[in-house]
Design a protein around this motif. Structure first.
Motif, PDB file in Angstrom:
ATOM      1  N   PRO A 231       1.026  -1.569  -0.328  1.00 21.01           N
ATOM      2  CA  PRO A 231      -0.247   0.359  -0.010  1.00 21.01           C
ATOM      3  C   PRO A 231       0.919   1.575   0.072  1.00 21.01           C
ATOM      4  CG  PRO A 231       0.062  -1.176   2.408  1.00 21.01           C
ATOM      5  CD  PRO A 231       0.910  -1.948   1.880  1.00 21.01           C
ATOM      6  N   GLY A 232       0.524   2.216  -0.404  1.00 21.14           N
ATOM      7  CA  GLY A 232       1.262   4.249  -0.244  1.00 21.14           C
ATOM      8  C   GLY A 232       0.310   4.086   0.226  1.00 21.14           C
ATOM      9  N   GLU A 233       1.244   5.517   0.236  1.00 15.44           N
ATOM     10  CA  GLU A 233       0.206   6.755   1.863  1.00 15.44           C
ATOM     11  C   GLU A 233      -0.837   6.537   2.405  1.00 15.44           C
ATOM     12  OE1 GLU A 233       2.314   6.779   4.299  1.00 15.44           O
ATOM     13  OE2 GLU A 233       3.960   5.739   4.205  1.00 15.44           O
ATOM     14  N   ALA A 234      -1.759   7.022   0.345  1.00 12.36           N
ATOM     15  CA  ALA A 234      -3.330   7.583   0.912  1.00 12.36           C
ATOM     16  C   ALA A 234      -3.945   5.920   0.501  1.00 12.36           C
ATOM     17  CB  ALA A 234      -2.865   7.957  -0.411  1.00 12.36           C
ATOM     18  N   LEU A 235      -2.823   5.142   0.736  1.00  6.96           N
ATOM     19  CA  LEU A 235      -4.578   4.197   0.161  1.00  6.96           C
ATOM     20  C   LEU A 235      -5.570   3.643   2.331  1.00  6.96           C
ATOM     21  CD1 LEU A 235      -4.798   2.047  -1.674  1.00  6.96           C
ATOM     22  CD2 LEU A 235      -3.518  -0.207  -0.025  1.00  6.96           C
ATOM     23  N   GLU A 236      -6.564   3.783   1.626  1.00  4.12           N
ATOM     24  CA  GLU A 236      -7.611   3.222   3.529  1.00  4.12           C
ATOM     25  C   GLU A 236      -6.866   2.179   3.520  1.00  4.12           C
ATOM     26  OE1 GLU A 236      -8.856   5.078   4.817  1.00  4.12           O
ATOM     27  OE2 GLU A 236      -9.946   6.601   3.709  1.00  4.12           O
TER      28      GLU A 236
END
Length: 259
Positions: free
Chosen positions: A100-105
């Motif tokens: 996951p990236g930083e913006a992922l829920e």
């Protein structure tokens, strides 16, 4: 069947240049060959997992069709490096790796093939080296790793990915449906010959060109893969794209603009 799914999602993504798929992550073949948890941990150099209530795993307790078992996974703690999804009694353990990236829920959903009743596992690999785990038994009525005999070989052509973006208070939920046979290598054709494995290996989702989710898949992700995830901060006019590559070298990249 696919037409009904297309109508359900309602949005057909316009094809974007295939060159967007060239920086997909390097496939970890040795990890997807593992048959047990110790073999998987050894392949990826991971510590022994510890059970944790912070790891999310939602799956049905009983499901009739083992070829399309819905699973939601995630981790509520910050600092998640990878999420590993596996099925203990499948021919190989590991079904998918998500980065996951930083913006992922903190949760995402997909559908799996399960050969028989088994424990489904989620391992959350943290940036500090800890490995947290959740498991749940799913009872299967009809196994889905093999399947019925095929009348003919599948056509290996990259078809458009369906992408739907639904705004939320924090950003948006992205739902995608990829058209792909996802052959497991376990199925027999009409002559009794094994149909070779043919499946998507690598997936990258981007918002305005920046990766928000990378994934690597084995043979246990279901036919015409479904992938759902939430992204914080998406707004009208942003471009959401999804690129994939399979083990036969077929690639596809599609994009939609958030309305």
């Amino acid at each position: 069947m696919l037409r009904r799914r297309e109508l359900l999602f309602g949005v057909l993504a316009a094809a974007a240049p295939l060159a967007h798929a060239i920086d997909l992550p390097s496939f970890r073949r040795i990890a997807f060959d593992a048959k047990t948890v110790p073999q998987l941990l050894d392949a990826l150099g991971l510590a022994a997992p510890v059970a944790s209530k912070d790891v999310l795993l939602q799956a049905p307790e009983l499901f009739e069709d083992g070829s399309v078992v819905p699973v939601t996974l995630g981790c509520s703690l910050p600092g998640v490096r990878r999420l590993l999804l596996g099925v203990e009694r499948n021919p190989t353990l590991l079904s998918a790796i998500f980065e996951p990236g930083e913006a992922l829920e903190p949760n995402l959903s997909t559908r799996l093939k399960m050969q028989e009743t088994s424990n489904v596992l989620v391992l959350a690999v943290m940036k500090d080296g800890r490995v947290l785990m959740a498991s749940q038994e799913v009872k299967i009525t009809l196994g889905g790793c093999g399947g019925a005999a095929a009348e003919s070989e599948p056509e290996q052509a990259a078809q458009p990915t369906l992408i739907r973006v639904q705004p939320t208070a924090a950003g948006a939920t992205v739902r995608s449906l990829m058209k792909h046979e996802m052959e497991s290598g376990q199925r027999k054709d009409g002559s009794g010959r094994t149909v070779p494995a043919w499946h998507i290996q690598e997936v990258v989702a981007r918002v305005n060109g920046q990766p928000v989710l990378s994934a690597q898949w084995g043979t246990a992700v279901s036919k015409n893969p479904f992938l759902q995830f939430g992204v914080r901060g998406i707004k009208t006019g942003d471009k959401v794209s999804l690129a994939w590559a399979d083990n036969h070298g077929v690639r596809r990249s599609d994009e939609v603009t958030v309305a």
